[in-house]
Motif scaffolding. Structure first.
Motif: not given
Lengths: 79, 148
Positions: B44-48, B83-87, B121-124
């Motif tokens: 279960x993912x909370x956020x990315x 970019x940044x924190x995503x809900x 060039x993006x990292x999750x």
């Protein structure tokens, strides 16, 4: 002296986003070897990482001048 | 401050991209949205959290827009990544394609998102409900393959 930037999982491996490295010039490959001596855990990531110098993707035989910024780019996961 | 064209930290604005690409010659509009989901590989993912090489990402996505327009003959292609924190439920990427007819618009949008996943060039980094955190394995950028 060069600046090395770490991206993605490499920030955890290096425990920093960037560092200064005492590299007097030469091929990217040589800078990577030097970095792996400083950060042994980096070696496992070498086969899958790409390098960028001053915002251009480069091959490992590209020459790095003093003052350059070398970005280490692990496998990407955008989208 | 001028907003970055292809990478931004604020929520993506689909209406803005729709307006920006308005084209009276286009009879088809295809939108792809990559949306943060609440699970990955059974966890279960909370956020990315997304990070990027900003300058390279701008360049790669601008080139991908041009390439997609030329390759499929579509009149408009816009790609923006967050970019940044995503809900959960937020958009991580938007691809907007307009063309005269639907067939090439669907194909172009699919090409653009598939290629973005190989080149941008993006990292999750996934933050799970159990408190653990993990980077996805990802796709090596093609430059690596020349050396190995």
């Amino acid at each position: 002296m060069i600046t090395v930037e770490f991206y993605g999982v490499l920030r955890e491996v290096a425990e920093t986003d960037r560092l200064q490295c005492d590299f007097s010039g030469g091929a990217v490959e040589e800078a990577l070897s030097l970095l792996c001596r400083q950060i042994p855990a980096l070696a496992a990531h070498l086969p899958r990482l790409a390098c960028a110098v001053d915002d251009e993707i480069v091959s490992r035989d590209a020459q790095l001048g003093s003052g350059a910024t070398l970005a280490l780019l692990p496998p990407v996961s955008g989208g | 401050m001028k907003k970055s064209k292809h990478l931004q930290s604020e929520p993506l604005d689909l209406a803005e991209l729709i307006a920006e690409t308005a084209d009276p010659s286009a009879g088809a509009l295809v939108v792809f949205s990559g949306t943060v989901r609440n699970h990955h590989a059974g966890k279960q993912v909370e956020y990315l959290n997304y990070t990027a090489h900003a300058a390279l990402c701008e360049k790669v996505l601008a080139e991908l827009e041009s390439e997609t327009r030329e390759r499929f003959g579509v009149s408009q292609c816009r790609i923006v990544h967050r970019e940044g924190d995503l809900r959960i439920g937020e958009d991580s990427v938007l691809v907007v394609v307009r063309s005269a007819h639907r067939k090439e618009a669907f194909a172009a949008a699919e090409y653009a998102i598939n290629t973005l996943k190989e080149r941008a060039p993006v990292w999750k980094r996934e933050h799970y409900a159990d408190g653990t955190v993990d980077y996805q394995e990802g796709v090596p950028l093609s430059a690596c393959k020349h050396d190995h």
